[in-house]
Scaffold this motif. Sequence first.
Motif, short mmCIF file in Angstrom:
data_model
loop_
_atom_site.label_atom_id
_atom_site.label_comp_id
_atom_site.label_asym_id
_atom_site.label_seq_id
_atom_site.Cartn_x
_atom_site.Cartn_y
_atom_site.Cartn_z
N PRO B 47 0.83 -1.20 0.00
CA PRO B 47 0.00 0.00 0.00
C PRO B 47 0.86 1.25 0.00
CG PRO B 47 -0.50 -1.42 1.88
CD PRO B 47 0.69 -2.00 1.20
N SER B 48 0.34 2.30 -0.57
CA SER B 48 1.09 3.55 -0.61
C SER B 48 1.24 4.11 0.80
CB SER B 48 0.34 4.56 -1.49
OG SER B 48 0.95 5.82 -1.36
N SER B 49 2.45 4.57 1.08
CA SER B 49 2.70 5.16 2.40
C SER B 49 2.59 6.68 2.36
CB SER B 49 4.12 4.78 2.85
OG SER B 49 5.06 5.34 1.96
N GLY B 50 2.44 7.21 1.16
CA GLY B 50 2.40 8.66 1.02
C GLY B 50 3.77 9.28 0.94
N LYS B 51 4.80 8.49 1.18
CA LYS B 51 6.18 8.99 1.11
C LYS B 51 6.72 8.79 -0.31
CE LYS B 51 7.39 7.68 5.85
NZ LYS B 51 8.25 6.78 6.65
N THR B 52 7.80 9.47 -0.61
CA THR B 52 8.51 9.18 -1.86
C THR B 52 9.08 7.78 -1.75
OG1 THR B 52 9.09 11.49 -2.18
CG2 THR B 52 10.45 9.87 -3.32
N ARG B 53 8.76 6.95 -2.74
CA ARG B 53 9.19 5.55 -2.65
C ARG B 53 10.32 5.26 -3.64
NH1 ARG B 53 4.75 1.08 -3.48
NH2 ARG B 53 4.29 1.47 -1.28
N VAL B 54 11.39 4.69 -3.13
CA VAL B 54 12.49 4.21 -3.97
C VAL B 54 12.45 2.69 -3.93
CG1 VAL B 54 14.98 4.21 -4.37
CG2 VAL B 54 13.89 6.22 -3.35
N VAL B 55 12.26 2.08 -5.08
CA VAL B 55 12.25 0.62 -5.16
C VAL B 55 13.57 0.15 -5.74
CG1 VAL B 55 11.15 -1.38 -6.24
CG2 VAL B 55 9.74 0.50 -5.35
N ALA B 74 18.14 10.26 2.78
CA ALA B 74 16.71 10.60 2.66
C ALA B 74 15.90 9.80 3.67
CB ALA B 74 16.24 10.31 1.23
N PRO B 75 16.04 10.11 4.95
CA PRO B 75 15.34 9.32 5.97
C PRO B 75 13.82 9.41 5.86
CG PRO B 75 16.42 11.27 6.92
CD PRO B 75 16.88 11.17 5.51
N ASP B 76 13.34 10.40 5.12
CA ASP B 76 11.88 10.54 4.96
C ASP B 76 11.35 9.71 3.80
OD1 ASP B 76 13.45 12.13 3.27
OD2 ASP B 76 11.85 13.60 2.96
N ALA B 77 12.22 9.06 3.05
CA ALA B 77 11.78 8.26 1.90
C ALA B 77 11.45 6.83 2.33
CB ALA B 77 12.86 8.24 0.82
N GLU B 78 10.59 6.19 1.57
CA GLU B 78 10.31 4.77 1.79
C GLU B 78 11.19 3.97 0.84
OE1 GLU B 78 6.49 3.53 0.41
OE2 GLU B 78 6.54 1.63 1.50
N ILE B 79 12.03 3.12 1.40
CA ILE B 79 12.96 2.34 0.57
C ILE B 79 12.53 0.88 0.61
CG2 ILE B 79 15.35 1.65 0.22
CD1 ILE B 79 16.14 4.28 1.67
N VAL B 80 12.30 0.32 -0.57
CA VAL B 80 11.82 -1.06 -0.69
C VAL B 80 12.82 -1.84 -1.53
CG1 VAL B 80 9.96 -2.55 -1.54
CG2 VAL B 80 9.42 -0.28 -0.62
N VAL B 81 13.34 -2.93 -0.98
CA VAL B 81 14.24 -3.81 -1.73
C VAL B 81 13.47 -5.08 -2.10
CG1 VAL B 81 16.37 -5.17 -1.67
CG2 VAL B 81 16.29 -2.93 -0.54
N VAL B 82 13.43 -5.39 -3.38
CA VAL B 82 12.76 -6.61 -3.84
C VAL B 82 13.85 -7.64 -4.14
CG1 VAL B 82 11.22 -7.63 -5.55
CG2 VAL B 82 10.90 -5.24 -4.85
#
Lengths: 223, 424
Positions: B47-55, B74-82
């Motif tokens: 789901p979207s967190s509303g933060k800038t997302r880096v995948v 960028a501690p305010d960003a959402e970082i997702v590792v697949v």
Amino acid sequence: MLSSVEPGSTQDNNLTPPLEKKIEAKKGIVAFIELSSPTPSDVYLLYPTQYNKYKESGSLEGVLEFKEITWLFYPIPALLEDQTVYIITKGEVKLNITYENIQERLDRLFAGEEQLRAGTEMSIDSGISMVRLTPLIPGLKVRLDFTENAQFVIVKTIDLARYKKGLKSFDQLYKEYDLKGSSDHFNFSISDFEDLYMLVRTDKRIRLKYLIWATKESAESGC
Amino acid sequence: MQKMNRRSLLKGVGMSLAGGIFINGILSKVASGEEQIMNGKHMSAIPSSGKTRVVILGGGFSGLYCAKTLSDFAPDAEIVVVEKNPFFVSGPSHIDYVAGLKHLDDISRSYDPISARGIRIVRSEVIHVVGEKNYVITAGGNIEYNYLLISTGIRIADEDVLNLIEQPASNSHAWELGESVQMRRRIESFKGGKFVITVPSAPFKCPPGPYEVACLLREIFDRKKIKADITIVDANDKPQPGPLAQKWTGVLNAKKINYMPNSKVVEIDPSGKQVITDKGEKVGYDFVSIIPPNKAATFIRDSGLGDTFVDVDPATFKSKKHDNIYAVGDCAKVPYTKSAFTSALQGKSVAHHIALAMGKDVKAPDPIYNICYPYVSSSEALMVSVNWDKDGKMIKAEADDAKKDYASSRAVWENGLIQGLFDA
């Protein structure tokens, strides 16, 4: 023996068979060897360990070989250490060596200059022949010139294996691939790191000259 | 989620990998830091967190170093590792593993410390990148992004060697974990004869690797008094990487390892126990280790991002097709050596570029360089280093003869890379 010389200088030698020639390039220099022969000759390039093995056993197994060539342009780079190679020819050839500074060449490449990287002129028998175009890297430009019209198709390694095994025919490959033609010349650029082989079909013995040019893009590919 | 001790999991993997591949059955029982997204195919996986997302696609050295560096910038960003695998395995140690110098547990790490930094680790396989619409299709669902980094490493192209894909049990090598497990077992039971290692055309991952394996095997067989005739069949005209060619030539000669350059293996004949080169030469074997061509994942080509590797600007790692897509490491078309060390630096470097694109106040990254210490025996290693400028032009290279000190340096070098991710 030729001694290594300063970048920008050249050396000419007329060589008669059987020939062995030692070429040395100092660290940081690339030696471009250019061989030309009035009649098709076999040329072998050997690194020192290969040369020692050849002297011991006469074996040329695994060495870089150019069969039935009338012209060859090939780089011998000495990136980190002085580099020695031996040329063995079976045929009368004229040898010219040009020395260039590797870093200066790289600088010019990155500035946008296109540079001849390698080239060969060889005989091709009637029937279907295979020419290895490797090693190829993205950004290289290749020009093929045949002395007569010939039908050719440029295939990937796996299909060369299938062709040799009889699993695919020349005509089938000709239908499947894009790099092909029936003419006396062809230009194309390399887009990836795939090794390529050319199958040539001709009804008479002809000569093929192919030239490989380096570009800024090929320099950025890193090999 | 069921939790499993990594050591016991590794033991299980080691026992179950005789077939040489991971199986999905074990993928659901892993460290607690990972999220499962096996349900909801073709739906939004996160789901979207509303933060800038880096995948970040791929949890190897380059992807994780980017994730870690970016989490600082960028501690305010959402970082997702697949990542498709259940735990991290250090690539350079595959060689140590097949040679019996290390155990699986020594060379792997749980992703828990990464998750503990607030980086989401999602276990799934990438199917496609829809660059025009900013989402990734994975086996477990779609993942939207603002910025995308592709760091999926190399894919072993078995299909490029005739008969290999139909006869996988005939071969084993040190370029994948499952294959390494199989190779070590076969080495331990090898009774002698012809041992053939084949090398693909450059570029391939860990260029000194094939020659290191050959040297370590010579040492093992000599120690065990096993008579082995070791031959390297190389598609290249000299040992790799280029700066080490002369060093390797001398080493292989001294160790009586046969070397066949300019010989690309195009076919394996398992029943006849021989490999066949593009020149038609047939090389017999009792044990064969074919390293197939190294390519990037097929989704890269299918997504129009490059063929075979991702087309990027080597200075910024930015895709030539999409402004918010980047690629680093072994899957990117860059001039840097395909090594763990440059991958780690590329990961750090691209974090700078992504942060700059996000408007963060970070300095430009340092240029990439490489250093590594290839084994010539378990106690000695060579040294090679290369420096590039910020545009990817090689400006300096050095190589040195084998020394005991360099074997020690290798251990420090690799431990430093791993600790920089998991223990810092």
